[in-house]
Design an enzyme around this catalytic site. Sequence first.
Site, PDB file in Angstrom:
ATOM      1  N   ARG A   1      41.288  28.632  54.540  1.00 58.33           N
ATOM      2  CA  ARG A   1      40.548  29.547  53.669  1.00 58.33           C
ATOM      3  C   ARG A   1      41.083  30.964  53.802  1.00 58.33           C
ATOM      4  O   ARG A   1      41.283  31.468  54.896  1.00 58.33           O
ATOM      5  CB  ARG A   1      39.066  29.509  54.042  1.00 58.33           C
ATOM      6  CG  ARG A   1      38.215  30.375  53.135  1.00 58.33           C
ATOM      7  CD  ARG A   1      36.759  30.016  53.241  1.00 58.33           C
ATOM      8  NE  ARG A   1      36.137  30.551  54.448  1.00 58.33           N
ATOM      9  CZ  ARG A   1      34.814  30.505  54.680  1.00 58.33           C
ATOM     10  NH1 ARG A   1      34.007  29.932  53.801  1.00 58.33           N
ATOM     11  NH2 ARG A   1      34.319  31.019  55.790  1.00 58.33           N
TER      12      ARG A   1
ATOM     13  N   TYR B   1      42.059  27.495  38.608  1.00 61.54           N
ATOM     14  CA  TYR B   1      40.704  27.280  38.093  1.00 61.54           C
ATOM     15  C   TYR B   1      40.362  25.819  38.385  1.00 61.54           C
ATOM     16  O   TYR B   1      40.111  25.019  37.488  1.00 61.54           O
ATOM     17  CB  TYR B   1      40.629  27.564  36.589  1.00 61.54           C
ATOM     18  CG  TYR B   1      40.846  29.024  36.200  1.00 61.54           C
ATOM     19  CD1 TYR B   1      40.517  30.059  37.077  1.00 61.54           C
ATOM     20  CD2 TYR B   1      41.351  29.354  34.942  1.00 61.54           C
ATOM     21  CE1 TYR B   1      40.709  31.388  36.704  1.00 61.54           C
ATOM     22  CE2 TYR B   1      41.529  30.689  34.569  1.00 61.54           C
ATOM     23  CZ  TYR B   1      41.210  31.694  35.452  1.00 61.54           C
ATOM     24  OH  TYR B   1      41.382  33.008  35.081  1.00 61.54           O
TER      25      TYR B   1
ATOM     26  N   GLY C   1      45.183  31.724  48.536  1.00 56.41           N
ATOM     27  CA  GLY C   1      45.017  30.779  47.447  1.00 56.41           C
ATOM     28  C   GLY C   1      45.610  31.297  46.145  1.00 56.41           C
ATOM     29  O   GLY C   1      46.323  30.576  45.449  1.00 56.41           O
ATOM     30  N   HIS C   2      45.342  32.557  45.850  1.00 59.35           N
ATOM     31  CA  HIS C   2      45.727  33.142  44.557  1.00 59.35           C
ATOM     32  C   HIS C   2      47.243  33.084  44.322  1.00 59.35           C
ATOM     33  O   HIS C   2      47.691  32.562  43.298  1.00 59.35           O
ATOM     34  CB  HIS C   2      45.239  34.593  44.541  1.00 59.35           C
ATOM     35  CG  HIS C   2      45.304  35.291  43.221  1.00 59.35           C
ATOM     36  ND1 HIS C   2      44.594  34.887  42.116  1.00 59.35           N
ATOM     37  CD2 HIS C   2      45.986  36.405  42.837  1.00 59.35           C
ATOM     38  CE1 HIS C   2      44.834  35.709  41.101  1.00 59.35           C
ATOM     39  NE2 HIS C   2      45.675  36.642  41.508  1.00 59.35           N
TER      40      HIS C   2
ATOM     41  N   SER D   1      38.313  24.937  50.105  1.00 59.54           N
ATOM     42  CA  SER D   1      38.741  25.643  51.314  1.00 59.54           C
ATOM     43  C   SER D   1      37.656  25.642  52.385  1.00 59.54           C
ATOM     44  O   SER D   1      37.904  26.078  53.501  1.00 59.54           O
ATOM     45  CB  SER D   1      39.127  27.083  50.965  1.00 59.54           C
ATOM     46  OG  SER D   1      38.056  27.741  50.311  1.00 59.54           O
TER      47      SER D   1
ATOM     48  N   CYS E   1      39.451  40.129  39.914  1.00 62.27           N
ATOM     49  CA  CYS E   1      38.345  40.237  40.875  1.00 62.27           C
ATOM     50  C   CYS E   1      38.895  40.636  42.245  1.00 62.27           C
ATOM     51  O   CYS E   1      39.663  39.894  42.843  1.00 62.27           O
ATOM     52  CB  CYS E   1      37.636  38.884  40.937  1.00 62.27           C
ATOM     53  SG  CYS E   1      36.406  38.780  42.223  1.00 62.27           S
TER      54      CYS E   1
HETATM   55  C1  LIG Z   1      35.325  35.536  40.715  1.00 65.16           C
HETATM   56  C2  LIG Z   1      36.704  34.955  40.538  1.00 65.16           C
HETATM   57  C3  LIG Z   1      37.651  35.643  39.782  1.00 65.16           C
HETATM   58  C4  LIG Z   1      38.937  35.130  39.629  1.00 65.16           C
HETATM   59  N1  LIG Z   1      39.834  35.824  38.875  1.00 65.16           N
HETATM   60  C5  LIG Z   1      41.082  35.343  38.744  1.00 65.16           C
HETATM   61  C6  LIG Z   1      42.055  36.053  37.993  1.00 65.16           C
HETATM   62  O1  LIG Z   1      41.787  37.117  37.453  1.00 65.16           O
HETATM   63  N2  LIG Z   1      43.288  35.525  37.879  1.00 65.16           N
HETATM   64  C7  LIG Z   1      43.627  34.350  38.472  1.00 65.16           C
HETATM   65  O2  LIG Z   1      44.774  33.932  38.361  1.00 65.16           O
HETATM   66  N3  LIG Z   1      42.721  33.653  39.176  1.00 65.16           N
HETATM   67  C8  LIG Z   1      41.472  34.118  39.331  1.00 65.16           C
HETATM   68  N4  LIG Z   1      40.561  33.406  40.049  1.00 65.16           N
HETATM   69  C9  LIG Z   1      40.963  32.127  40.642  1.00 65.16           C
HETATM   70  C10 LIG Z   1      41.649  32.356  41.981  1.00 65.16           C
HETATM   71  O3  LIG Z   1      42.983  32.737  41.763  1.00 65.16           O
HETATM   72  C11 LIG Z   1      41.652  31.066  42.804  1.00 65.16           C
HETATM   73  O4  LIG Z   1      40.330  30.646  43.031  1.00 65.16           O
HETATM   74  C12 LIG Z   1      42.394  31.239  44.107  1.00 65.16           C
HETATM   75  O5  LIG Z   1      42.826  29.983  44.564  1.00 65.16           O
HETATM   76  C13 LIG Z   1      41.531  31.901  45.149  1.00 65.16           C
HETATM   77  O6  LIG Z   1      42.220  32.139  46.331  1.00 65.16           O
HETATM   78  P1  LIG Z   1      41.357  32.407  47.651  1.00 65.16           P
HETATM   79  O7  LIG Z   1      42.298  32.612  48.770  1.00 65.16           O
HETATM   80  O8  LIG Z   1      40.372  33.468  47.340  1.00 65.16           O
HETATM   81  O9  LIG Z   1      40.582  31.094  47.714  1.00 65.16           O
HETATM   82  P2  LIG Z   1      40.356  29.960  48.884  1.00 65.16           P
HETATM   83  O10 LIG Z   1      39.135  29.231  48.464  1.00 65.16           O
HETATM   84  O11 LIG Z   1      40.400  30.548  50.237  1.00 65.16           O
HETATM   85  O12 LIG Z   1      41.632  29.060  48.669  1.00 65.16           O
HETATM   86  C14 LIG Z   1      41.924  28.394  47.453  1.00 65.16           C
HETATM   87  C15 LIG Z   1      42.874  27.236  47.726  1.00 65.16           C
HETATM   88  O13 LIG Z   1      44.055  27.719  48.365  1.00 65.16           O
HETATM   89  C16 LIG Z   1      44.176  27.179  49.686  1.00 65.16           C
HETATM   90  N5  LIG Z   1      44.591  28.257  50.580  1.00 65.16           N
HETATM   91  C17 LIG Z   1      43.949  29.427  50.787  1.00 65.16           C
HETATM   92  N6  LIG Z   1      44.625  30.167  51.658  1.00 65.16           N
HETATM   93  C18 LIG Z   1      45.713  29.460  52.015  1.00 65.16           C
HETATM   94  C19 LIG Z   1      46.785  29.711  52.915  1.00 65.16           C
HETATM   95  N7  LIG Z   1      46.845  30.825  53.611  1.00 65.16           N
HETATM   96  N8  LIG Z   1      47.732  28.761  53.076  1.00 65.16           N
HETATM   97  C20 LIG Z   1      47.654  27.600  52.382  1.00 65.16           C
HETATM   98  N9  LIG Z   1      46.668  27.326  51.515  1.00 65.16           N
HETATM   99  C21 LIG Z   1      45.701  28.240  51.335  1.00 65.16           C
HETATM  100  C22 LIG Z   1      42.791  26.678  50.027  1.00 65.16           C
HETATM  101  O14 LIG Z   1      42.833  25.669  51.031  1.00 65.16           O
HETATM  102  C23 LIG Z   1      42.293  26.201  48.699  1.00 65.16           C
HETATM  103  O15 LIG Z   1      42.849  24.939  48.393  1.00 65.16           O
HETATM  104  C24 LIG Z   1      39.276  33.903  40.230  1.00 65.16           C
HETATM  105  C25 LIG Z   1      38.316  33.207  40.976  1.00 65.16           C
HETATM  106  C26 LIG Z   1      37.035  33.720  41.129  1.00 65.16           C
HETATM  107  C27 LIG Z   1      36.022  32.949  41.928  1.00 65.16           C
END
Ligand SMILES: Cc1cc2nc3c(=O)[nH]c(=O)nc-3n(C[C@H](O)[C@H](O)[C@H](O)COP(=O)(O)OP(=O)(O)OC[C@H]3O[C@@H](n4cnc5c(N)ncnc54)[C@H](O)[C@@H]3O)c2cc1C
Length: 537
Positions: free
Chosen positions: A111, A479, A184-185, A121, A177
């Site tokens: 995560r 998404y 993840g992003h 995550s 955001c």
């Molecule tokens: C409110 C909101 C706004 C958003 N806006 C956008 C946007 O403007 N543009 C866009 O493209 N997307 C957007 N998203 C989607 C976002 O890009 C994805 O949800 C992204 O995967 C989130 O990354 P995270 O690290 O926050 O999530 P997490 O839930 O921590 O991780 C997402 C996925 O990636 C994996 N992961 C996380 N960290 C790692 C790591 N270090 N190594 C390997 N795997 C990992 C996790 O296991 C999980 O499978 C948005 C999502 C939300 C909820």
Amino acid sequence: MKSNHLLTPHLFLVSLLLSFSWPTLGDTHRQHDSFLQCLSRHPSNAGSISSVIYTQNNSSFSSVFEFSVRNARVSTPTNPRPLVIVTPSHVSHIQATVNCSRSHGLQVRIRSGGHDYEGLSYVSQVPFVIIDLINLRSIDVDTENNTAWIQAGATIGEVYYRVAEKTATRAFPAGICPTVGVGGHFSGGGYGMLMRKYGLAADQIIDAELVDVNGKFLDRNSMGEDLFWAIRGGGGASFGVVVAWKVKLVPVPLTVTVFTVNRTLAENGTMLVHKWQSVAPKINEDLYIRIFLRAVNSSRQDGTRTIQASFTSLYLGGTDELLPLMQESFPELGIARQDCIEMSWIQSILYFAGIPQSEPLEILLNRTATAIIFKGKSDYVTKPIPETGLEGLWQRFYEDKSKSLELIFSPYGGNMDDIREWETPYPHRAGNLFNIHYGIAWGEEDVASSQRYINFMRRLYGYMEPYVSKSPRRAYMNYRDLDLGTNNNGVYTSYKQASRWGLPYFNNNFNRLIHVKSSVDPDNFFRHEQSIPLLRR
Ligand SMILES: Cc1cc2nc3c(=O)[nH]c(=O)nc-3n(C[C@H](O)[C@H](O)[C@H](O)COP(=O)(O)OP(=O)(O)OC[C@H]3O[C@@H](n4cnc5c(N)ncnc54)[C@H](O)[C@@H]3O)c2cc1C
Ligand SMILES: *[C@@H]1O[C@H](CO)[C@@H](O)[C@H](O)[C@H]1NC(C)=O
Ligand SMILES: *[C@@H]1O[C@H](CO)[C@@H](O)[C@H](O)[C@H]1NC(C)=O
Ligand SMILES: *[C@@H]1O[C@H](CO)[C@@H](O)[C@H](O)[C@H]1NC(C)=O
Ligand SMILES: *[C@@H]1O[C@H](CO)[C@@H](O)[C@H](O)[C@H]1NC(C)=O
Ligand SMILES: *[C@@H]1O[C@H](CO)[C@@H](O)[C@H](O)[C@H]1NC(C)=O
Ligand SMILES: *[C@@H]1O[C@H](CO)[C@@H](O)[C@H](O)[C@H]1NC(C)=O
Ligand SMILES: *[C@@H]1O[C@H](CO)[C@@H](O)[C@H](O)[C@H]1NC(C)=O
Ligand SMILES: *[C@@H]1O[C@H](CO)[C@@H](O)[C@H](O)[C@H]1NC(C)=O
């Protein structure tokens, strides 16, 4: 607990297939203790690991768990909690956790920002450990070379802030955001208002650090180009734990211009949305115009019920250049000087995040966000949707369950057309006019209500089918949508099963991802409901 995790992964599968084998409480405790001992004795440790281990006994376990939960739909009290959360402050803590989880038959969930739409995550149906990267979030901006090293636990808000702190003429192209995590992003693509000019966040990555299934700490050079390719759009969680990214920064002018204009159906909304489809993906790539669609007054019977199309834009330049551009390409929208606001790029980050301009920029460093209950889906559109199709869509907004429904149309074209489909695993490039994001949030916490909203979303998705990409109907991995299919956490997933989400997310890149996966993680340690499967054996 559903399974006896003292068994080896192979026996574990067999026992799953034959019948569930229920462990005694004693087994679970021994398992747990032995895992914790493994962590503290692991040779790679810098010696400080106990201060970053949270078991369910630690008083802060729940707050550490909840802190990065963004979708309350998937973190209900009845859903399984991790046995242990590790919040590494050093790479060696990640290595120890990977090694010990593997030797103890525990699954790992990784995560960063916790924004995964389906909570993958932080939720799993088998005994698991969370590696939460919240403590690894340093950002080093190098303004001489216009690059930055960003640790995976950073949020994009932190990235934007650190870049702007050093220079006003560089930016980074990623999402809207600020609390989204880069782990993840970036590994799933990552797009925002600079996409038509510079592409995705993943397109800027020039190096990366990762801990692989053997606990090895790798960089681009030692991981090789195949694995480096896979983690730039194929999702990190199928391949290893991303520790940090090195990215290119992109140039931006000192002044950018933003506008938001709302148009209802009575203000030619349908015609404007229809026209937008052929304008926004073709217009000058310095200009990004997205549409947010919402119902207004949807429950009123007095005839004020309507759809509001909110045209939200960023232009990389001043108002004086923007106005003639709009007049030439999209005069129907009627943009006037008073709609336009000039500001710095970093101020525009606040603007698009809906944060008042009066707030200090430090608000971008605030990781605290409230978890909402939501369901999201996505589509890609390759041919303009006819007005009749849009009119049918408006009707969906008025259905009871759709009060908080919001659709976002995000235009493609520009730089996205210049990057070939196979350059990164993210395949949605030339030929796509725009992406649709479907989102609905609700307040009721019970399962039956959730099911009603989810069913509403499925019907809406069904309605849209004739108007969107086909064979496969494409979707954006970031998404995440488990409606596309899931492998139920299985050790082995058939190609046919996995292609239900693999082809929509990755199209022709899916096969290469399977090859990379099979070579770097042949025992499928890094897995989740939609991870990349192994080659048929
Ligand atoms: C409110 C909101 C706004 C958003 N806006 C956008 C946007 O403007 N543009 C866009 O493209 N997307 C957007 N998203 C989607 C976002 O890009 C994805 O949800 C992204 O995967 C989130 O990354 P995270 O690290 O926050 O999530 P997490 O839930 O921590 O991780 C997402 C996925 O990636 C994996 N992961 C996380 N960290 C790692 C790591 N270090 N190594 C390997 N795997 C990992 C996790 O296991 C999980 O499978 C948005 C999502 C939300 C909820
Ligand atoms: C959690 O509790 C254990 C003992 O039960 C302790 O060793 C560990 O340091 C605690 N973790 C944190 C982060 O306080
Ligand atoms: C948690 O606490 C219980 C009793 O409160 C104890 O039996 C158990 O060993 C503890 N577990 C860990 C991992 O410290
Ligand atoms: C810029 O890159 C060069 C070559 O990699 C390196 O030697 C130099 O230290 C970098 N500059 C900064 C400020 O880090
Ligand atoms: C992880 O475990 C493997 C096998 O037990 C070992 O070879 C490797 O050195 C360990 N990695 C680290 C970083 O300790
Ligand atoms: C557009 O509508 C939204 C609500 O949907 C509102 O918050 C915003 O202030 C409106 N913008 C303008 C410029 O009217
Ligand atoms: C709607 O479009 C028509 C024809 O283009 C135009 O005459 C009219 O002024 C527009 N209405 C509004 C409210 O913008
Ligand atoms: C919603 O209804 C209120 C009250 O009738 C009205 O003032 C408002 O203009 C309506 N909103 C829109 C976008 O028409
Ligand atoms: C951070 O954001 C949360 C949620 O918006 C808010 O409650 C809190 O006050 C903010 N903290 C700071 C230090 O601004």
